[in-house]
Design a protein around this motif. Structure first.
Motif: not given
Length: 237
Positions: A43, A112, A213, A216
């Motif tokens: 990530l 994610l 975020i 992702l």
């Protein structure tokens, strides 16, 4: 029992391929610790490897261990996770906090992965435009929910009992499936805004974490969750 909970229980019977959905239909005693589907560094740069490792192996694992321990002590381990959530108010706070912490993190890890918006389905994209005005409005509203959640908690995109997409937040480890939650619906997207989710990299800059975020979000998974939620609501008609 709340319509959303009844829908979720029905949904679990047909969604064995989606771990967070089949999870809700499992008896607590049969739950196993979730297996992260990627490496800790997968990530980066949005979320650093050390944060993922600590978040997953310590925080998430602790919620799982404590939830099973308390469920066994209270003799509710034969209930499904959905049933426990539907009557959260009947149990001690530890069930609410640890059960929520376990489930919420499963959904978080599932939605994610390094990716982009190209995986979004036509149905979900159309629903976002219909209910929220535009994709940009979705990001603005969810970011706002995440930033305005005082202290620890979660921001959510959910499908409500009428099939409409709504955005909101919950405190601590509450989620929209719990009877104690003001926000009710089937979760399809979430942002963890506990400090342990971002503090090593971002310190007090929650806004930067929330902004990054979006890089992702696994839109293929979110789209499947949306489609399945709508189907389950249609099946209840």
């Amino acid at each position: 029992m709340d319509k959303i909970i009844l829908t979720i229980i029905a949904l679990t019977a047909t969604l064995q391929s989606m771990s967070q959905s089949s999870l809700l239909g499992q008896k607590v005693k049969s739950l196993t610790f979730y297996q992260l589907p990627y490496e800790y560094q997968a990530l980066e740069p949005a979320i650093d490897a050390l944060t993922v490792e600590i978040h997953y192996t310590r925080h998430h694992k602790s919620y799982y261990d404590n939830f099973l321990k308390m469920a066994n002590e209270l003799k509710i381990a034969n209930k499904t996770l959905a049933e426990v959530f539907s009557k959260t108010s009947d149990y001690p706070a530890g069930i609410r906090n640890n059960g929520g912490g376990y489930y919420n993190h499963v959904l978080y890890w599932e939605i994610l992965k390094p990716g982009n918006r190209k995986g979004i389905s036509t149905a979900l994209n159309d629903a976002i435009i219909r209910d929220l005005g535009s994709f940009k409005n979705l990001t603005v509203q969810l970011n706002d929910a995440a930033l305005k959640r005082f202290g620890s908690g979660w921001a959510w995109l959910v499908v409500d009992g009428n099939g409409k997409l709504i955005v909101g937040s919950t405190p601590n480890q509450d989620n929209p499936l719990m009877d104690v939650s003001d926000l009710k619906g089937i979760p399809i997207l979430c942002i963890d805004v506990w400090e342990h989710a971002y503090y090593l990299k971002y310190q007090n800059k929650r806004g930067e974490y929330v902004k990054n975020i979006w890089e992702l979000v696994n839109w293929s998974v979110v789209s499947e969750l949306y489609d399945d939620a709508i189907k389950s609501l249609d099946d209840k008609e």
